[in-house]
Design an enzyme around this catalytic site. Structure first.
Site, PDB file in Angstrom:
ATOM      1  N   TRP A  43       0.827  -1.215   0.000  1.00 57.67           N
ATOM      2  CA  TRP A  43       0.000   0.000   0.000  1.00 57.67           C
ATOM      3  C   TRP A  43       0.852   1.252   0.000  1.00 57.67           C
ATOM      4  O   TRP A  43       1.837   1.341   0.729  1.00 57.67           O
ATOM      5  CB  TRP A  43      -0.873  -0.006   1.255  1.00 57.67           C
ATOM      6  N   MET A  44       0.439   2.269  -0.777  1.00 57.43           N
ATOM      7  CA  MET A  44       1.104   3.570  -0.746  1.00 57.43           C
ATOM      8  C   MET A  44       0.062   4.678  -0.642  1.00 57.43           C
ATOM      9  O   MET A  44      -0.960   4.623  -1.323  1.00 57.43           O
ATOM     10  CB  MET A  44       1.916   3.760  -2.036  1.00 57.43           C
ATOM     11  N   ASN A  45       0.310   5.678   0.224  1.00 62.97           N
ATOM     12  CA  ASN A  45      -0.477   6.905   0.111  1.00 62.97           C
ATOM     13  C   ASN A  45       0.432   8.112  -0.068  1.00 62.97           C
ATOM     14  O   ASN A  45       1.299   8.070  -0.950  1.00 62.97           O
ATOM     15  CB  ASN A  45      -1.580   7.043   1.170  1.00 62.97           C
ATOM     16  N   ASP A  46       0.270   9.170   0.666  1.00 59.38           N
ATOM     17  CA  ASP A  46       0.864  10.478   0.351  1.00 59.38           C
ATOM     18  C   ASP A  46       2.336  10.488  -0.103  1.00 59.38           C
ATOM     19  O   ASP A  46       3.172   9.797   0.493  1.00 59.38           O
ATOM     20  CB  ASP A  46       0.865  11.377   1.592  1.00 59.38           C
ATOM     21  N   GLN A 106       4.169   7.462   2.039  1.00 61.48           N
ATOM     22  CA  GLN A 106       3.526   6.711   3.107  1.00 61.48           C
ATOM     23  C   GLN A 106       3.365   5.279   2.614  1.00 61.48           C
ATOM     24  O   GLN A 106       2.771   5.043   1.540  1.00 61.48           O
ATOM     25  CB  GLN A 106       2.152   7.326   3.415  1.00 61.48           C
ATOM     26  N   TRP A 128      -4.146   0.331   4.295  1.00 58.94           N
ATOM     27  CA  TRP A 128      -3.413   1.281   5.128  1.00 58.94           C
ATOM     28  C   TRP A 128      -3.157   0.647   6.495  1.00 58.94           C
ATOM     29  O   TRP A 128      -4.062   0.057   7.078  1.00 58.94           O
ATOM     30  CB  TRP A 128      -4.248   2.555   5.284  1.00 58.94           C
ATOM     31  N   PHE A 146       4.094   9.297  10.042  1.00 56.74           N
ATOM     32  CA  PHE A 146       3.131   9.931   9.153  1.00 56.74           C
ATOM     33  C   PHE A 146       3.817  10.957   8.246  1.00 56.74           C
ATOM     34  O   PHE A 146       5.014  11.192   8.343  1.00 56.74           O
ATOM     35  CB  PHE A 146       2.023  10.595   9.986  1.00 56.74           C
ATOM     36  N   GLU A 155      -5.374  18.804   5.749  1.00 56.94           N
ATOM     37  CA  GLU A 155      -4.216  17.914   5.860  1.00 56.94           C
ATOM     38  C   GLU A 155      -3.151  18.349   4.854  1.00 56.94           C
ATOM     39  O   GLU A 155      -3.436  19.043   3.879  1.00 56.94           O
ATOM     40  CB  GLU A 155      -4.613  16.466   5.544  1.00 56.94           C
ATOM     41  N   TRP A 176      -8.984   8.492  -0.171  1.00 55.51           N
ATOM     42  CA  TRP A 176      -9.431   7.690   0.959  1.00 55.51           C
ATOM     43  C   TRP A 176     -10.813   7.140   0.638  1.00 55.51           C
ATOM     44  O   TRP A 176     -11.612   7.806   0.002  1.00 55.51           O
ATOM     45  CB  TRP A 176      -9.517   8.553   2.231  1.00 55.51           C
TER      46      TRP A 176
END
Ligand code: FRU
Length: 489
Positions: free
Chosen positions: A32-35, A51, A59, A94, A220, A302
């Site tokens: 998983w990857m986010n920001d 992330q 997540w 984070f 955010e 999200w």
């Protein structure tokens, strides 16, 4: 094995299991990857951190993944830079940013403590505070021994430590500042600023942006930079409480204004939406090697359907966008060298289509499509992408009403309307479309408006056609397909 070694060993062992990765968009090797985090040009290359949870496509337990690039298409994956292995970041490293100081690369990130791992949110148990890590070689990072560098004592009383995150560091006239997202005591979002002379000792400087309580939003991933003699503040928006979930659109916003670093005030002048799609979030910018401002975003959202167990990875980055200013608004243009990775497939000029006429384009493999429509001679047309027997993504252009409707049978079947197509549209309308395996990015009128879309469906069609709903005239229809598959694995 410590947590960092464990993550790296897991990736090496399992990365071949990831399949169906896109051709020219950045994805994690597995998991998983986010920001995007720590986006920076350091020692001759672009560094991108993100992330990251390598072990599953959900997540969880945030690490910082790491890769470098020269051109944003071909990437070199580096070992995971940070794992959540300290008491002060026990439940996640984070989002945060990077800055070079005395030849070292400093990372500033949020140490997240939440015994319930965010799944059963009990605010009273959550702590978010700011931490530092640094590196001599840009590969191995050491966490500062006295982390956190901004903790509860430094945060003014009117803010809540449970939502205090995403430091973006910048240097102005030899002084360091960082902007952060915070939740105030009315439980609403604000962007606040801290100041430092050495990246270690920080003091609260000011609140630079406040939301109205009725907006019901939390902010955010703030970013603050200067282009064309204006300051630009960027942030992502989410509902401040679950009860406003339906009424708040998760969006990414830019505000153009004047930042006074002395007194810590930001005077907003103009506001806009960075992306009209539902798949662009938490973007981060850096100064490029030629002094340009580059922005890259998480091409996902999200709560978007993330059922792609089969592929072994989830999450993509947008193409990098070069930011400039035009008539008080932000213009975003894609920044990759197409000549290196794409090859021409079609170039037609002065095409006229009558009402009802359909023009099929070669079903080449993915790539780039540019349509230059002559406004005076065009009423409405539709571009059909990823066409199969039963499904399609449609970009419906209504020139008379200056409107574009984007609808797709793929993904979460979105329908997005963009109105008020501006300036250029008086004489012509320019659409540039990047089509990759799981995404479509639409740049309108050289980046005056942008829309990103993602869908991981396996049954996507390849066909592309243009359907003239009324009289339609194109000055140019130009298409390129992907030539090389450069993503490193
Ligand atoms: C934005 C965000 C950040 C946070 C990170 C956690 O997508 O919620 O505010 O630092 O993701 O992964």
């Amino acid at each position: 094995m410590n947590k960092l070694e464990k993550a790296n060993a897991y990736i090496q062992k399992n990365k071949e299991k990831a399949t169906n990765r896109p051709s020219f968009h950045f994805t994690p090797e597995i998991g998983w990857m986010n920001d995007p985090n720590g986006f920076a040009f350091y020692k001759g290359e672009y560094h991108l951190f993100y992330q990251y949870y390598p072990y599953d496509v959900v997540w969880n337990d945030m690490h910082w993944g790491h890769a470098t690039t020269h051109d944003f298409v071909s990437w070199n994956y580096l070992p995971v830079a940070l794992a959540n292995d300290k008491i002060y970041d026990a439940n996640g490293c984070f989002s945060g940013s990077a800055i070079e100081k005395d030849g070292k690369l400093y990372l500033m990130y949020t140490g997240h403590i939440d015994p319930n791992m965010g799944f059963d949110r009990d605010e009273s148990q959550i702590i978010q505070h700011q931490c530092i890590a640094f590196s001599e070689d840009g590969v191995h990072f050491e966490k500062y021994q006295n982390n956190p560098v901004i903790g509860e004592q430094a945060l003014p009383e009117e803010y809540q430590i449970c939502d205090f995150r995403d430091p973006k560091v910048l240097e102005v006239n030899g002084v360091y500042y960082c902007v952060l997202a915070a939740r105030n005591k009315q439980r609403r979002g604000e962007i606040i600023m801290f100041q430092s002379n050495n990246l270690i000792d920080w003091v609260f400087h000011s609140s630079i942006y406040q939301t109205n309580p009725e907006e019901n939003i939390l902010l955010e991933c703030p970013d603050l930079f200067r282009i064309d003699n204006k300051d630009v503040l960027v942030f992502s928006v989410m509902p401040c409480e679950p009860e406003y979930k339906e009424e708040v659109i998760q969006n990414t916003i830019y505000v153009i204004g004047e930042m006074d670093y002395e007194d810590g005030s930001f005077k907003p002048e103009n506001k806009g939406v960075l992306d009209y799609g539902y798949a662009f979030y938490a973007p981060q910018s850096t100064e490029g090697k030629n002094g340009e401002r580059l922005l890259i975003g998480w091409m996902h959202r999200w709560h978007q359907t993330t059922s792609q167990k089969d592929y072994g990875f989830i999450g993509m980055m947008s193409l990098p966008r070069i930011l400039t200013m035009k008539d008080g608004t932000l213009v975003q243009q894609p920044s990759i060298d197409r000549t290196k990775y794409f090859k021409p497939a079609i170039n037609l000029e002065d095409i006229q289509l009558n009402e009802g006429e359909v023009m099929d384009l070669p079903a080449e493999e993915l790539g780039y499509l540019r349509l230059h429509a002559a406004s005076l001679h065009t009423t409405s047309f539709t571009v059909e992408l990823n066409k199969s027997e039963t499904k399609v993504t449609r970009i419906e252009v209504d020139m008379e009403n200056n409107r574009i409707l984007f609808v797709s049978d793929y993904g979460s079947q979105e329908s997005i309307t963009i109105t008020d197509l501006s300036h250029g549209s008086k004489e012509s309308l320019l659409l540039e479309i990047f089509i990759d395996l799981h995404s479509i990015e639409l740049f309108i009128n050289s980046g005056e408006k942008v829309l990103s879309f993602t869908a991981y469906d396996q049954d996507k069609g390849n066909n592309i056609s243009i359907l003239a709903q009324g009289k339609t005239e194109f000055k140019q229809v130009f298409m390129e397909s992907v030539n090389v598959h450069p993503i490193s694995t």
